[in-house]
Design a protein around this motif. Structure first.
Motif, PDB file in Angstrom:
ATOM      1  N   PHE A  88       0.819  -1.212   0.000  1.00 49.21           N
ATOM      2  CA  PHE A  88       0.000   0.000   0.000  1.00 49.21           C
ATOM      3  C   PHE A  88       0.853   1.263   0.000  1.00 49.21           C
ATOM      4  N   LYS A  89       2.043   1.198   0.626  1.00 52.80           N
ATOM      5  CA  LYS A  89       2.893   2.390   0.665  1.00 52.80           C
ATOM      6  C   LYS A  89       3.333   2.789  -0.741  1.00 52.80           C
ATOM      7  N   GLN A  90       3.390   1.830  -1.668  1.00 53.09           N
ATOM      8  CA  GLN A  90       3.743   2.166  -3.041  1.00 53.09           C
ATOM      9  C   GLN A  90       2.568   2.859  -3.745  1.00 53.09           C
ATOM     10  N   ILE A  91       1.361   2.390  -3.474  1.00 52.00           N
ATOM     11  CA  ILE A  91       0.166   3.056  -4.010  1.00 52.00           C
ATOM     12  C   ILE A  91       0.084   4.473  -3.454  1.00 52.00           C
ATOM     13  N   ASP A  92       0.387   4.637  -2.176  1.00 51.11           N
ATOM     14  CA  ASP A  92       0.395   5.975  -1.568  1.00 51.11           C
ATOM     15  C   ASP A  92       1.368   6.898  -2.288  1.00 51.11           C
ATOM     16  N   THR A  93       2.513   6.356  -2.678  1.00 47.55           N
ATOM     17  CA  THR A  93       3.510   7.145  -3.406  1.00 47.55           C
ATOM     18  C   THR A  93       2.931   7.653  -4.721  1.00 47.55           C
ATOM     19  N   ILE A  94       2.270   6.784  -5.464  1.00 49.93           N
ATOM     20  CA  ILE A  94       1.677   7.170  -6.743  1.00 49.93           C
ATOM     21  C   ILE A  94       0.615   8.244  -6.540  1.00 49.93           C
ATOM     22  N   ILE A  95      -0.195   8.085  -5.512  1.00 52.09           N
ATOM     23  CA  ILE A  95      -1.240   9.074  -5.235  1.00 52.09           C
ATOM     24  C   ILE A  95      -0.625  10.431  -4.908  1.00 52.09           C
ATOM     25  N   ASN A  96       0.450  10.442  -4.165  1.00 51.02           N
ATOM     26  CA  ASN A  96       1.129  11.701  -3.851  1.00 51.02           C
ATOM     27  C   ASN A  96       1.743  12.330  -5.093  1.00 51.02           C
ATOM     28  N   TRP A  97       2.325  11.513  -5.957  1.00 54.67           N
ATOM     29  CA  TRP A  97       2.860  12.040  -7.216  1.00 54.67           C
ATOM     30  C   TRP A  97       1.740  12.669  -8.046  1.00 54.67           C
ATOM     31  N   ALA A  98       0.609  12.013  -8.088  1.00 55.15           N
ATOM     32  CA  ALA A  98      -0.518  12.521  -8.874  1.00 55.15           C
ATOM     33  C   ALA A  98      -1.007  13.864  -8.335  1.00 55.15           C
ATOM     34  N   LYS A  99      -1.032  13.984  -7.023  1.00 59.72           N
ATOM     35  CA  LYS A  99      -1.476  15.247  -6.421  1.00 59.72           C
ATOM     36  C   LYS A  99      -0.606  16.411  -6.851  1.00 59.72           C
ATOM     37  N   SER A 100       0.675  16.145  -7.042  1.00 59.67           N
ATOM     38  CA  SER A 100       1.608  17.225  -7.373  1.00 59.67           C
ATOM     39  C   SER A 100       1.327  17.846  -8.734  1.00 59.67           C
ATOM     40  N   ILE A 101       0.632  17.124  -9.616  1.00 60.43           N
ATOM     41  CA  ILE A 101       0.284  17.687 -10.927  1.00 60.43           C
ATOM     42  C   ILE A 101      -1.226  17.650 -11.172  1.00 60.43           C
ATOM     43  N   ASN A 102      -2.003  17.451 -10.105  1.00 61.94           N
ATOM     44  CA  ASN A 102      -3.459  17.416 -10.188  1.00 61.94           C
ATOM     45  C   ASN A 102      -3.918  16.360 -11.197  1.00 61.94           C
ATOM     46  N   ALA A 103      -3.387  15.149 -11.060  1.00 58.47           N
ATOM     47  CA  ALA A 103      -3.681  14.063 -11.990  1.00 58.47           C
ATOM     48  C   ALA A 103      -4.620  13.035 -11.365  1.00 58.47           C
ATOM     49  N   LEU A 104      -5.306  12.298 -12.221  1.00 57.24           N
ATOM     50  CA  LEU A 104      -6.083  11.150 -11.777  1.00 57.24           C
ATOM     51  C   LEU A 104      -5.141   9.984 -11.499  1.00 57.24           C
ATOM     52  N   VAL A 105      -5.657   8.988 -10.772  1.00 54.13           N
ATOM     53  CA  VAL A 105      -4.918   7.747 -10.536  1.00 54.13           C
ATOM     54  C   VAL A 105      -5.796   6.572 -10.962  1.00 54.13           C
ATOM     55  N   PHE A 106      -5.199   5.651 -11.722  1.00 52.40           N
ATOM     56  CA  PHE A 106      -5.863   4.385 -12.050  1.00 52.40           C
ATOM     57  C   PHE A 106      -5.069   3.263 -11.421  1.00 52.40           C
ATOM     58  N   LEU A 107      -5.754   2.405 -10.688  1.00 52.67           N
ATOM     59  CA  LEU A 107      -5.131   1.219 -10.116  1.00 52.67           C
ATOM     60  C   LEU A 107      -5.524   0.035 -10.983  1.00 52.67           C
ATOM     61  N   ASP A 108      -4.522  -0.603 -11.582  1.00 56.36           N
ATOM     62  CA  ASP A 108      -4.757  -1.678 -12.534  1.00 56.36           C
ATOM     63  C   ASP A 108      -4.535  -3.030 -11.863  1.00 56.36           C
ATOM     64  N   ILE A 109      -5.387  -4.000 -12.185  1.00 56.86           N
ATOM     65  CA  ILE A 109      -5.238  -5.322 -11.594  1.00 56.86           C
ATOM     66  C   ILE A 109      -5.108  -6.393 -12.675  1.00 56.86           C
ATOM     67  N   GLN A 110      -4.114  -7.259 -12.490  1.00 53.20           N
ATOM     68  CA  GLN A 110      -3.891  -8.442 -13.312  1.00 53.20           C
ATOM     69  C   GLN A 110      -4.144  -9.640 -12.397  1.00 53.20           C
ATOM     70  N   VAL A 111      -5.256 -10.325 -12.586  1.00 56.58           N
ATOM     71  CA  VAL A 111      -5.751 -11.242 -11.551  1.00 56.58           C
ATOM     72  C   VAL A 111      -5.037 -12.593 -11.518  1.00 56.58           C
ATOM     73  N   GLY A 112      -4.341 -12.983 -12.596  1.00 54.51           N
ATOM     74  CA  GLY A 112      -3.725 -14.305 -12.594  1.00 54.51           C
ATOM     75  C   GLY A 112      -4.771 -15.398 -12.484  1.00 54.51           C
ATOM     76  N   HIS A 113      -4.702 -16.201 -11.408  1.00 56.56           N
ATOM     77  CA  HIS A 113      -5.696 -17.239 -11.173  1.00 56.56           C
ATOM     78  C   HIS A 113      -6.754 -16.796 -10.162  1.00 56.56           C
ATOM     79  N   SER A 114      -6.710 -15.533  -9.757  1.00 60.66           N
ATOM     80  CA  SER A 114      -7.708 -14.990  -8.838  1.00 60.66           C
ATOM     81  C   SER A 114      -8.876 -14.432  -9.658  1.00 60.66           C
ATOM     82  N   SER A 115      -9.644 -13.532  -9.073  1.00 62.63           N
ATOM     83  CA  SER A 115     -10.821 -12.982  -9.750  1.00 62.63           C
ATOM     84  C   SER A 115     -10.858 -11.462  -9.588  1.00 62.63           C
TER      85      SER A 115
END
Length: 344
Positions: free
Chosen positions: A163-190
């Motif tokens: 989660f601390k890595q996601i927090d980093t991305i969110i903070n970077w986005a704030k610095s330029i007023n950007a949206l954030v997309f969290l992408d998921i590659q599920v593998g054998h999950s759902s």
């Protein structure tokens, strides 16, 4: 007149209901290696006045995106009007894609932060110059759950980023007023299982979701050895999760990105649900020559309309073998025009 009176009385009832309610809803996110703790009480859902959407203006904008399509496919007629605060079609999203653990997964993790953000802002300027009728906004599209060749502790061939890595991305986005997309590659999950782990972030107004069928292997294959697939049910699971978050937290609509570059990656597209709380973008993934990419867009995006469209550009793989990456001016001639552009 009766309709106006009814609408007024309904809004007054909702206001009185809210004033009489005293509840809250809070979710705490911890690091990916720790258990996520949730504290909830019942929260009333404020009714959103859909009449604040200027339907005439909305219709005009989606008609413009259709580039005067004569087939009747575009603009999509089955899709409902969005709730107030919708990002699309009022903005064109320009996103940088990648993961901080790998320089090979995309431009987001390949370049140092400041250089990457500067390059992203430069692409936004180019797109704004190419089409001044639609506001262009930046986004960081981060692979928050990656498919893996090894099974891992859960034997699901996927790895959740801390989660601390996601927090980093969110903070970077704030610095330029950007949206954030969290992408998921599920593998054998759902989709349902993995998206649920990101709900605390998806409750933030500027955080949205991406799902990638390429890495959804339903028959035990190893990710990367075969192109995976999502059914309409898989995509609808994501739609329902996002819609619920929007309703329960009184948020503007969420954007859902679905990657695609083969017929089999998405099945039963006509059964994909479109709702006011979620705006679906079918994103043309895959690299290659301009002829190949245009053909892919026509076969799997244009011919199977869902709601909005996107297009992926590869700085390296679209520019090798004598190929050249599409320019904004060239992509704006596509039918329909992509409203989401992703750079990898």
């Amino acid at each position: 007149m009766k309709t106006l009176i009814f609408a007024y009385l309904l809004r007054m009832f909702c206001l009185l209901f809210l004033l009489c309610s005293n509840s809250c809803n809070r979710v705490e996110a911890t690091d990916a290696q720790t258990e996520k703790k949730t504290s909830k009480t019942v929260q009333p859902v404020a009714e959103i006045d859909v009449s604040t959407i200027d339907t005439k203006d909305y219709n005009k904008r989606i008609l413009a995106l259709s580039n005067n399509d004569k087939s009747g496919r575009w603009p999509v007629k089955k899709a409902p009007y969005p709730l107030p605060g919708a990002i699309l079609p009022y903005n064109r999203i320009i996103a940088f894609y990648g993961n901080l653990y790998s320089k090979r997964m995309g431009i987001l993790g390949e370049l140092p932060k400041e250089e990457m953000l500067k390059k992203l802002k430069g692409e936004v300027v180019k797109w704004q110059a190419a089409d001044s009728t639609v506001k262009t906004i930046p986004a960081l599209h981060y692979i928050a759950i990656t498919a893996q060749g090894s099974p891992g502790k859960a034997h699901l061939h996927r790895m959740r980023m801390p989660f601390k890595q996601i927090d980093t991305i969110i903070n970077w986005a704030k610095s330029i007023n950007a949206l954030v997309f969290l992408d998921i590659q599920v593998g054998h999950s759902s989709v349902k299982e993995e998206a649920s782990t990101l709900e605390a972030y998806l409750k933030l107004p500027n955080v949205h979701l991406g799902i990638d069928p390429e890495f959804s292997l339903k028959n035990g294959e190893i990710p990367g050895t075969k192109i995976g697939t999502f059914t309409a049910d898989d995509i609808n699971d994501a739609v329902e999760i996002l819609a619920k978050i929007v309703r329960e937290n009184n948020l503007p609509p969420k954007v859902l990105i679905v990657h695609r570059f083969t017929q089999g990656m998405v099945t039963n597209y006509k059964k994909i649900k479109t709702v006011p709380e979620v705006q679906i973008v079918m994103d043309m993934d895959g690299f290659g020559s301009k002829v190949l990419k245009r053909s892919t867009y026509l076969r799997y995006i244009y011919k199977e309309p869902v709601q909005f469209t996107g297009f992926k550009l590869f700085y390296k793989n679209d520019n090798k073998n004598g190929w050249q990456m599409y320019t904004p001016d060239e992509l704006l001639k596509f039918t329909p025009q992509p409203i989401y552009i992703q750079y990898q």
